[in-house]
Design an enzyme around this catalytic site. Structure first.
Site, PDB file in Angstrom:
ATOM      1  N   PRO A  58     -86.544 -34.602  12.960  1.00 40.67           N
ATOM      2  CA  PRO A  58     -87.529 -34.265  13.983  1.00 40.67           C
ATOM      3  C   PRO A  58     -87.532 -35.303  15.094  1.00 40.67           C
ATOM      4  O   PRO A  58     -87.639 -36.504  14.837  1.00 40.67           O
ATOM      5  CB  PRO A  58     -88.849 -34.294  13.217  1.00 40.67           C
ATOM      6  N   THR A  59     -87.398 -34.851  16.325  1.00 41.06           N
ATOM      7  CA  THR A  59     -87.538 -35.742  17.485  1.00 41.06           C
ATOM      8  C   THR A  59     -88.359 -34.998  18.538  1.00 41.06           C
ATOM      9  O   THR A  59     -88.286 -33.776  18.635  1.00 41.06           O
ATOM     10  CB  THR A  59     -86.162 -36.165  18.057  1.00 41.06           C
TER      11      THR A  59
ATOM     12  N   THR B 285     -94.820 -37.098   8.595  1.00 41.25           N
ATOM     13  CA  THR B 285     -94.279 -38.429   8.902  1.00 41.25           C
ATOM     14  C   THR B 285     -95.366 -39.467   8.659  1.00 41.25           C
ATOM     15  O   THR B 285     -96.445 -39.392   9.240  1.00 41.25           O
ATOM     16  CB  THR B 285     -93.797 -38.466  10.365  1.00 41.25           C
TER      17      THR B 285
ATOM     18  N   LYS C  62     -91.957 -38.188   5.061  1.00 44.71           N
ATOM     19  CA  LYS C  62     -90.890 -38.891   5.791  1.00 44.71           C
ATOM     20  C   LYS C  62     -91.329 -40.301   6.162  1.00 44.71           C
ATOM     21  O   LYS C  62     -92.372 -40.471   6.790  1.00 44.71           O
ATOM     22  CB  LYS C  62     -90.552 -38.121   7.069  1.00 44.71           C
TER      23      LYS C  62
ATOM     24  N   SER D 105     -86.514 -43.381   5.307  1.00 41.05           N
ATOM     25  CA  SER D 105     -86.377 -43.507   6.759  1.00 41.05           C
ATOM     26  C   SER D 105     -87.182 -44.693   7.250  1.00 41.05           C
ATOM     27  O   SER D 105     -88.283 -44.948   6.753  1.00 41.05           O
ATOM     28  CB  SER D 105     -86.919 -42.227   7.426  1.00 41.05           C
TER      29      SER D 105
ATOM     30  N   HIS E  44     -87.620 -44.609  10.607  1.00 38.29           N
ATOM     31  CA  HIS E  44     -87.904 -44.015  11.909  1.00 38.29           C
ATOM     32  C   HIS E  44     -86.861 -44.467  12.948  1.00 38.29           C
ATOM     33  O   HIS E  44     -87.172 -44.683  14.123  1.00 38.29           O
ATOM     34  CB  HIS E  44     -89.318 -44.396  12.354  1.00 38.29           C
TER      35      HIS E  44
ATOM     36  N   ARG F 141     -87.648 -47.630  15.004  1.00 36.95           N
ATOM     37  CA  ARG F 141     -88.605 -47.524  16.114  1.00 36.95           C
ATOM     38  C   ARG F 141     -90.014 -47.943  15.715  1.00 36.95           C
ATOM     39  O   ARG F 141     -90.908 -47.955  16.536  1.00 36.95           O
ATOM     40  CB  ARG F 141     -88.615 -46.074  16.632  1.00 36.95           C
TER      41      ARG F 141
ATOM     42  N   ASP G 137     -82.460 -40.652   6.556  1.00 38.08           N
ATOM     43  CA  ASP G 137     -82.017 -40.806   7.949  1.00 38.08           C
ATOM     44  C   ASP G 137     -81.995 -42.266   8.345  1.00 38.08           C
ATOM     45  O   ASP G 137     -82.575 -43.132   7.688  1.00 38.08           O
ATOM     46  CB  ASP G 137     -82.821 -39.940   8.928  1.00 38.08           C
TER      47      ASP G 137
ATOM     48  N   ARG H 175     -73.806 -41.967  11.943  1.00 38.10           N
ATOM     49  CA  ARG H 175     -73.077 -41.654  13.175  1.00 38.10           C
ATOM     50  C   ARG H 175     -71.763 -40.937  12.915  1.00 38.10           C
ATOM     51  O   ARG H 175     -71.187 -40.344  13.819  1.00 38.10           O
ATOM     52  CB  ARG H 175     -72.793 -42.948  13.970  1.00 38.10           C
TER      53      ARG H 175
HETATM   54  C1  FMN Z   1     -86.251 -39.902  20.836  1.00 35.49           C
HETATM   55  C2  FMN Z   1     -86.751 -39.879  19.416  1.00 35.49           C
HETATM   56  C3  FMN Z   1     -87.919 -39.203  19.126  1.00 35.49           C
HETATM   57  C4  FMN Z   1     -88.382 -39.157  17.820  1.00 35.49           C
HETATM   58  N1  FMN Z   1     -89.492 -38.412  17.542  1.00 35.49           N
HETATM   59  C5  FMN Z   1     -89.895 -38.280  16.267  1.00 35.49           C
HETATM   60  C6  FMN Z   1     -90.976 -37.433  15.949  1.00 35.49           C
HETATM   61  O1  FMN Z   1     -91.586 -36.812  16.821  1.00 35.49           O
HETATM   62  N2  FMN Z   1     -91.337 -37.339  14.637  1.00 35.49           N
HETATM   63  C7  FMN Z   1     -90.684 -38.020  13.649  1.00 35.49           C
HETATM   64  O2  FMN Z   1     -91.037 -37.896  12.477  1.00 35.49           O
HETATM   65  N3  FMN Z   1     -89.644 -38.825  13.921  1.00 35.49           N
HETATM   66  C8  FMN Z   1     -89.229 -38.955  15.197  1.00 35.49           C
HETATM   67  N4  FMN Z   1     -88.151 -39.738  15.467  1.00 35.49           N
HETATM   68  C9  FMN Z   1     -87.427 -40.403  14.358  1.00 35.49           C
HETATM   69  C10 FMN Z   1     -86.318 -39.505  13.806  1.00 35.49           C
HETATM   70  O3  FMN Z   1     -86.853 -38.396  13.123  1.00 35.49           O
HETATM   71  C11 FMN Z   1     -85.423 -40.252  12.808  1.00 35.49           C
HETATM   72  O4  FMN Z   1     -86.213 -40.830  11.795  1.00 35.49           O
HETATM   73  C12 FMN Z   1     -84.520 -41.332  13.416  1.00 35.49           C
HETATM   74  O5  FMN Z   1     -84.161 -41.024  14.744  1.00 35.49           O
HETATM   75  C13 FMN Z   1     -83.285 -41.471  12.550  1.00 35.49           C
HETATM   76  O6  FMN Z   1     -82.445 -42.455  13.014  1.00 35.49           O
HETATM   77  P1  FMN Z   1     -81.120 -42.174  13.898  1.00 35.49           P
HETATM   78  O7  FMN Z   1     -81.619 -41.900  15.299  1.00 35.49           O
HETATM   79  O8  FMN Z   1     -80.385 -43.470  13.782  1.00 35.49           O
HETATM   80  O9  FMN Z   1     -80.385 -41.002  13.292  1.00 35.49           O
HETATM   81  C14 FMN Z   1     -87.687 -39.829  16.785  1.00 35.49           C
HETATM   82  C15 FMN Z   1     -86.521 -40.510  17.082  1.00 35.49           C
HETATM   83  C16 FMN Z   1     -86.032 -40.544  18.373  1.00 35.49           C
HETATM   84  C17 FMN Z   1     -84.761 -41.277  18.664  1.00 35.49           C
HETATM   85  C1  COI Z   2     -93.748 -39.195  20.830  1.00 35.00           C
HETATM   86  C2  COI Z   2     -93.588 -40.033  19.604  1.00 35.00           C
HETATM   87  C3  COI Z   2     -94.815 -40.002  18.736  1.00 35.00           C
HETATM   88  C4  COI Z   2     -92.376 -39.562  18.880  1.00 35.00           C
HETATM   89  C5  COI Z   2     -91.800 -40.543  17.931  1.00 35.00           C
HETATM   90  O1  COI Z   2     -92.079 -40.528  16.773  1.00 35.00           O
HETATM   91  C6  COI Z   2     -90.840 -41.502  18.373  1.00 35.00           C
HETATM   92  O2  COI Z   2     -90.661 -41.651  19.563  1.00 35.00           O
HETATM   93  O3  COI Z   2     -90.246 -42.165  17.536  1.00 35.00           O
END
Ligand code: FMN
Ligand code: COI
Length: 370
Positions: free
Chosen positions: A83-84, A161, A238, A260, A262, A265, A292, A296
């Protein structure tokens, strides 16, 4: 766009390079960036760089099968789209294009709570399984309403999450004064709840302010009973990184968990997801474990599957595919990575996913592995 000028398939890094040229620099920072010094972003990638594999030979690998079953659904690939938020930041069609691409590759697509197309439009466009991701908002009625809609249009599971009680300090976004702009919005949620995500202010990220206002940082394991009671869909948690929390997740009724951090982040300095996968899988009491963080290449997925993941989710790479080539880019990215996985399975002498176990990986190359 899925091929180079010489007719070769793009790999993940080709999509990344193309996407970088096409995406607005602030949006690029939002996608690529992580928390604080981005140590955990780097650790996720470094963990895969350290992996060394133990190939077996004469294993009869003329047929390689990457298909996998989860909650009664069979997928052509164990790779799924994590999910992103806000896919329309990089493509006009947003999640509708992502759904078409994931469907073409036979992959799971976990639709974010902050999707920029409606759950119904996405379901209409999808030919494979969709799940819905939720954050825990103060407004539980908003969560419950989203769940009702997801159930009505056939989403197969809910992924909660649990690693964002507050937003990680992402310096790139804070310095850019990042806010969700233009006509992009989290259209599935009451506009009043989302308003602060759009308010640009120098020296701060609108997402940090929005999260502080709208997310419920007070929830505990006991609150999961409320969510469980809202739906009969399988519940997937998650953001689990320890055996302790994996055991608690199982005890509180999680049907699956996602190892995960995240994508680096949230808590900077958190362990690389790969380094704790085996520990968490051992504690999950037989529940499916998804993974996750830093995948890559197909060979990265091979390592994660061998260390206990049933399915491997990709976060940033599908966004690169989407930015570079819309639905075709998403499908191309997922297919290429699945082909890389199949190739690695053949060369490792493990023709089915059921053949992947810890003997594939030299455990001393995993941090914490004996
Ligand atoms: C631009 C972006 C937005 C994301 N938004 C969400 C989100 O809305 N909800 C969530 O559970 N995780 C979010 N994530 C985390 C991803 O679901 C995931 O855990 C993570 O990107 C996995 O790492 P990777 O980018 O190295 O594959 C986000 C990640 C990115 C890069
Ligand atoms: C808009 C954010 C809450 C989405 C997210 O989980 C992220 O950017 O990692």
């Amino acid at each position: 766009m899925t091929q180079t000028r010489t007719g070769q398939s793009f790999t993940g890094t080709d999509y990344q390079r193309l996407a970088r040229e096409l995406v607005d620099p602030d949006v690029w920072d939002f996608i690529e960036g992580g928390a604080e010094a981005e140590r955990t972003v780097a650790a996720n990638l470094a963990a895969f760089d350290r992996v060394r594999l133990r190939p077996r030979v004469l294993a009869g690998v003329s047929e390689v099968d990457t298909s996998v079953e989860l909650f009664g659904t069979r997928y052509a690939t164990p790779l799924g789209v994590a999910p992103t938020a806000y896919h329309r930041l990089v493509d006009a069609e947003g999640e509708v294009a992502t759904a078409r691409g994931a469907g073409a590759a036979g992959a799971l697509f976990v639709v974010g709570m902050f999707a920029s197309r409606t759950l119904e439009e996405i379901a209409e466009a999808s030919s494979s399984e969709l799940w819905i991701q939720l954050y825990w908002l103060r407004r539980r009625d908003v969560m419950a309403a989203l769940l009702r809609r997801a159930e009505r249009c056939g989403y197969g599971a809910v992924m909660l999450t649990v690693d964002v009680p507050r937003m990680g300090r992402r310096w790139r976004d804070m310095r850019n004064g990042f806010a969700i702009g233009g006509d992009v919005a989290a259209v599935n949620i009451d506009a009043g709840v989302m308003a602060s995500a759009h308010e640009r202010a120098a020296g701060g990220s609108a997402l940090v302010r929005h999260t502080a206002q709208q997310f419920d940082a007070g929830v505990t394991w006991d609150d999961l009973a409320w969510l469980r009671a809202q739906t009969r869909l399988p519940l997937v948690l998650k953001g689990i990184l320890t055996a302790e929390d994996a055991r608690l997740a199982v005890r509180h009724g999680a049907d699956a968990i996602v190892v995960s951090n995240h994508g680096g982040r949230q808590l900077d300095g958190a362990v690389a997801s790969l380094d704790v996968l085996a520990e968490v899988a051992d504690a999950a009491g037989g529940r499916p474990v998804l993974f996750d963080g830093g995948v890559r290449r197909g060979v990265d997925a091979l390592a994660a599957l061998a260390l206990g993941a049933r399915m491997v989710l990709l976060g940033r790479p599908p966004l690169w595919g989407l930015a570079a080539g819309g639905a075709d880019g998403v499908a191309g990215l997922l297919r290429t990575t699945t082909e890389e996985l199949a190739h690695a399975m053949a060369l490792a002498g493990r023709p089915t996913l059921g053949d992947l176990d810890r003997s594939v990986v030299r455990m001393s190359t995993i941090a914490g592995g004996a």
